[in-house]
Design an enzyme around this catalytic site. Structure first.
Site, PDB file in Angstrom:
ATOM      1  N   CYS A 130      -2.958  -9.482  -7.293  1.00  0.00           N
ATOM      2  CA  CYS A 130      -4.598  -9.135  -7.299  1.00  0.00           C
ATOM      3  C   CYS A 130      -3.834  -7.303  -7.548  1.00  0.00           C
ATOM      4  O   CYS A 130      -2.275  -6.478  -7.490  1.00  0.00           O
ATOM      5  CB  CYS A 130      -4.978  -9.429  -6.479  1.00  0.00           C
ATOM      6  SG  CYS A 130      -6.343  -7.628  -6.109  1.00  0.00           S
ATOM      7  N   ARG A 180      -2.207  -6.552  -4.375  1.00  0.00           N
ATOM      8  CA  ARG A 180      -0.618  -6.904  -3.973  1.00  0.00           C
ATOM      9  C   ARG A 180      -0.494  -6.615  -3.017  1.00  0.00           C
ATOM     10  O   ARG A 180      -0.353  -5.823  -2.788  1.00  0.00           O
ATOM     11  CB  ARG A 180      -0.110  -6.399  -5.407  1.00  0.00           C
ATOM     12  CG  ARG A 180       0.297  -7.429  -5.876  1.00  0.00           C
ATOM     13  CD  ARG A 180       1.642  -6.730  -7.584  1.00  0.00           C
ATOM     14  NE  ARG A 180       0.607  -6.737  -8.483  1.00  0.00           N
ATOM     15  CZ  ARG A 180       1.129  -6.981  -9.640  1.00  0.00           C
ATOM     16  NH1 ARG A 180       2.217  -6.303  -9.785  1.00  0.00           N
ATOM     17  NH2 ARG A 180      -0.379  -7.168 -10.586  1.00  0.00           N
ATOM     18  N   CYS A 229      -9.137  -9.267  -4.478  1.00  0.00           N
ATOM     19  CA  CYS A 229     -10.338  -8.629  -4.291  1.00  0.00           C
ATOM     20  C   CYS A 229     -11.848  -9.135  -5.699  1.00  0.00           C
ATOM     21  O   CYS A 229     -12.408  -9.259  -5.393  1.00  0.00           O
ATOM     22  CB  CYS A 229     -10.309  -7.663  -5.480  1.00  0.00           C
ATOM     23  SG  CYS A 229      -9.507  -7.454  -7.679  1.00  0.00           S
ATOM     24  N   CYS A 284     -10.574  -7.865 -10.355  1.00  0.00           N
ATOM     25  CA  CYS A 284      -9.641  -7.030 -11.567  1.00  0.00           C
ATOM     26  C   CYS A 284      -9.403  -8.140 -11.916  1.00  0.00           C
ATOM     27  O   CYS A 284      -9.351  -9.607 -12.245  1.00  0.00           O
ATOM     28  CB  CYS A 284      -8.246  -6.860 -11.380  1.00  0.00           C
ATOM     29  SG  CYS A 284      -7.055  -8.290  -9.897  1.00  0.00           S
ATOM     30  N   ARG A 308      10.030 -22.698  11.882  1.00  0.00           N
ATOM     31  CA  ARG A 308       9.149 -22.039  12.348  1.00  0.00           C
ATOM     32  C   ARG A 308       8.821 -21.658  13.582  1.00  0.00           C
ATOM     33  O   ARG A 308       8.784 -22.904  14.136  1.00  0.00           O
ATOM     34  CB  ARG A 308       7.554 -22.444  11.618  1.00  0.00           C
ATOM     35  CG  ARG A 308       7.600 -22.359  10.115  1.00  0.00           C
ATOM     36  CD  ARG A 308       7.822 -20.347   9.513  1.00  0.00           C
ATOM     37  NE  ARG A 308       7.900 -19.547   9.046  1.00  0.00           N
ATOM     38  CZ  ARG A 308       8.348 -19.164   7.982  1.00  0.00           C
ATOM     39  NH1 ARG A 308       9.689 -18.923   8.233  1.00  0.00           N
ATOM     40  NH2 ARG A 308       7.933 -18.579   6.689  1.00  0.00           N
ATOM     41  N   HIS A 360       2.380 -11.119   9.405  1.00  0.00           N
ATOM     42  CA  HIS A 360       1.388 -12.122   8.754  1.00  0.00           C
ATOM     43  C   HIS A 360       1.422 -12.988   8.847  1.00  0.00           C
ATOM     44  O   HIS A 360       0.371 -13.642   7.643  1.00  0.00           O
ATOM     45  CB  HIS A 360       1.757 -10.981   7.338  1.00  0.00           C
ATOM     46  CG  HIS A 360       3.372 -11.573   6.963  1.00  0.00           C
ATOM     47  ND1 HIS A 360       4.632 -11.846   7.990  1.00  0.00           N
ATOM     48  CD2 HIS A 360       4.144 -13.050   5.969  1.00  0.00           C
ATOM     49  CE1 HIS A 360       5.438 -12.193   6.782  1.00  0.00           C
ATOM     50  NE2 HIS A 360       5.393 -13.276   5.947  1.00  0.00           N
ATOM     51  N   GLU A 361       1.562 -14.599   8.527  1.00  0.00           N
ATOM     52  CA  GLU A 361       1.668 -15.163   9.379  1.00  0.00           C
ATOM     53  C   GLU A 361       0.941 -15.862  10.573  1.00  0.00           C
ATOM     54  O   GLU A 361       1.822 -15.966  11.016  1.00  0.00           O
ATOM     55  CB  GLU A 361       3.039 -16.167   9.098  1.00  0.00           C
ATOM     56  CG  GLU A 361       2.526 -17.584   8.283  1.00  0.00           C
ATOM     57  CD  GLU A 361       4.290 -18.330   8.039  1.00  0.00           C
ATOM     58  OE1 GLU A 361       4.365 -17.777   7.010  1.00  0.00           O
ATOM     59  OE2 GLU A 361       5.280 -18.875   9.080  1.00  0.00           O
ATOM     60  N   CYS A 410      -7.167 -11.363 -10.788  1.00  0.00           N
ATOM     61  CA  CYS A 410      -8.345 -12.332 -10.056  1.00  0.00           C
ATOM     62  C   CYS A 410      -9.044 -13.013 -11.164  1.00  0.00           C
ATOM     63  O   CYS A 410      -9.501 -13.965 -10.809  1.00  0.00           O
ATOM     64  CB  CYS A 410      -8.595 -10.988  -9.191  1.00  0.00           C
ATOM     65  SG  CYS A 410      -8.225 -10.941  -8.061  1.00  0.00           S
ATOM     66  N   CYS A 464       1.439 -18.056   4.175  1.00  0.00           N
ATOM     67  CA  CYS A 464       2.530 -17.358   3.449  1.00  0.00           C
ATOM     68  C   CYS A 464       3.845 -18.219   3.219  1.00  0.00           C
ATOM     69  O   CYS A 464       3.529 -19.431   2.218  1.00  0.00           O
ATOM     70  CB  CYS A 464       3.542 -16.546   4.588  1.00  0.00           C
ATOM     71  SG  CYS A 464       5.076 -15.803   3.664  1.00  0.00           S
ATOM     72  N   CYS A 521       8.498 -15.431  10.070  1.00  0.00           N
ATOM     73  CA  CYS A 521       8.218 -15.407   8.920  1.00  0.00           C
ATOM     74  C   CYS A 521      10.145 -13.920   8.680  1.00  0.00           C
ATOM     75  O   CYS A 521       9.447 -13.561   9.663  1.00  0.00           O
ATOM     76  CB  CYS A 521       7.650 -15.078   7.512  1.00  0.00           C
ATOM     77  SG  CYS A 521       7.848 -14.662   5.973  1.00  0.00           S
ATOM     78  N   HIS A 522      11.089 -14.994   8.264  1.00  0.00           N
ATOM     79  CA  HIS A 522      12.297 -13.823   7.587  1.00  0.00           C
ATOM     80  C   HIS A 522      11.899 -12.685   7.568  1.00  0.00           C
ATOM     81  O   HIS A 522      12.209 -11.762   7.484  1.00  0.00           O
ATOM     82  CB  HIS A 522      13.132 -14.927   6.483  1.00  0.00           C
ATOM     83  CG  HIS A 522      14.406 -13.920   6.733  1.00  0.00           C
ATOM     84  ND1 HIS A 522      14.597 -13.501   5.393  1.00  0.00           N
ATOM     85  CD2 HIS A 522      15.737 -14.725   7.589  1.00  0.00           C
ATOM     86  CE1 HIS A 522      15.792 -13.150   5.744  1.00  0.00           C
ATOM     87  NE2 HIS A 522      15.903 -13.293   6.509  1.00  0.00           N
ATOM     88  N   THR A 523      10.648 -12.401   6.191  1.00  0.00           N
ATOM     89  CA  THR A 523      10.812 -11.367   6.076  1.00  0.00           C
ATOM     90  C   THR A 523      10.270 -10.424   6.921  1.00  0.00           C
ATOM     91  O   THR A 523       9.827  -8.848   6.907  1.00  0.00           O
ATOM     92  CB  THR A 523       8.591 -10.965   5.325  1.00  0.00           C
ATOM     93  OG1 THR A 523       9.075 -11.835   3.947  1.00  0.00           O
ATOM     94  CG2 THR A 523       8.056  -9.792   4.498  1.00  0.00           C
TER      95      THR A 523
END
Length: 381
Positions: free
Chosen positions: A115, A119, A101, A104, A374, A71-72, A107, A179, A49-51
């Site tokens: 969250c 987060r 979670c 909170c 992707r 993360h994806e 959530c 993501c 992913c670009h992130t």
């Protein structure tokens, strides 16, 4: 599988970023067992992913290296830590960069997915529980990334950042839902909420923008106007329901005026997926007065300021923001996977490249060259 390795350190391959902007190196890492409320996951497929690229380049933030990005992804639970009751070894999961979670105020709110505990935190390179890393090489810690670090054959993730999904769903396809695709899709379906037969403008036709267009297609929008500075993206975008294209460079007046002229006063909905502040302002000013809604998805430069005349708001235009498409990861992602399983949502068209894990740097090349959408990385190849 679970019983042979549960409670033990696992040695496996991971792609380690030793310094900013340098190719990742496949190393043998040690992955510690999961602690309380943590889960160790065997990653089968991950995508870029670009992130990941943004933080690997380390242009806009404090660099943190050595680090395992990613993360994806999609994977299978190997073992669970103390207190984990929602997941068991063998469950199929999508890791998510933000969590749920379930306790909170966010959530518990039907309106929020932000969250308090889980987060996204791009600066933290350790686990929440004990502020230690679960990765090491020869006793030296390797930092985590957004709580997921999926560029490793095994990773440790907080239970609140894992969505348990249908085991029949192909992980090499649905991994992209963890993501970017969900972010764009949800921005349209959950936040913009276009009516059947309405008009939608999408700013930025990368993977997230095309997912926003896909959401407009699913919602039954009759006109989907794609806005992008790169005309090469226009042909591809037709597969995602885009019906018309506007390249701001082709016009000598602001793009919001061009769109207003095309649509008899403005579009019903717009979704901004670039993070460019001028595109954000255009996306807001191009919606119709009286009922138009603009949704901001792209993340702007930290010093950017959004400026528009207050009359644009008083004339009954609405500006909204969204984070991860307003999906709660654990509650909502399993349903998005089912949209794919029942053929309501198409994912294959987002996947333009596939590489074995050993060639992970090729995925970075594709993205840096703007080639495709992707790239799926097969961890077992």
């Amino acid at each position: 599988m679970a019983h042979s390795t549960a409670g033990q350190v696992i040695r496996c391959r991971a792609a380690v970023a030793w310094e900013a902007g340098k190719p990742l190196v496949i190393e043998e890492v040690e992955v510690a067992p999961p602690q309380a409320m943590e889960v160790r996951v065997k990653i089968l497929y991950t995508s870029l992913c670009h992130t990941d690229v943004y933080f690997w380049e380390a242009k806009g933030q404090t660099p943190l290296f050595p680090r395992i990005f990613g993360h994806e992804a999609g994977g299978v639970v190997e073992s669970v830590g103390e207190g984990v009751t929602d997941l068991k070894p063998g469950d199929h999961v999508l890791p998510v960069f933000t969590g749920e979670c379930k306790k909170c105020v966010h959530c518990k709110s039907e309106e929020s997915n932000m969250c308090n505990l889980l987060r996204i935190n791009v600066g933290r390179g350790v686990m929440i529980d004990d502020e230690q890393s679960r990765f090491s090489i020869n006793g030296k810690p390797i930092y985590h990334f957004v709580g997921t670090s999926t560029f490793s054959e095994y990773t440790v993730i907080h239970v609140g950042c894992l969505a348990k999904i249908n085991p029949l769903a192909p992980l090499d396809k649905v991994c992209v839902l963890s993501c970017g695709i969900s972010t764009g899709l949800g921005a349209t379906l959950n936040v913009a909420k276009p009516k059947k037969g309405s008009s939608v403008a999408v700013f930025g036709l990368g993977a997230v923008g095309l997912a926003a267009a896909e959401g407009a297609r699913i919602a039954g929008a009759s006109r989907i106007i794609g806005v992008d500075l790169n005309p090469k993206r226009f042909e591809e975008a037709k597969k995602f329901g885009v019906t018309e294209f506007v390249n701001p460079k082709d016009h000598d007046k602001p793009v919001q005026e061009v769109i207003a002229a095309m649509t008899d006063g403005g579009v019903d909905r717009s979704v901004e997926c670039t993070g460019n502040i001028n595109a954000m302002i255009s996306a807001f000013e191009c919606v119709h007065d009286g009922w138009g809604v603009a949704v901001l998805v792209g993340v702007p430069h930290k010093d950017a300021e959004f400026k528009t005349h207050p009359m644009n708001v008083l004339n009954e235009r609405t500006l909204k923001g969204t984070f991860f498409g307003n999906y709660k990861p654990r509650t909502d992602l399993p349903d998005v996977v089912e949209k794919y399983m029942n053929k309501e949502l198409e994912l294959e068209k987002f996947i333009t490249h596939q590489v074995p894990f050993s060639k992970i740097n090729k995925a970075f090349e594709y993205m840096l060259n703007g080639d495709g959408l992707r790239c799926i990385i097969n961890m077992e190849a």
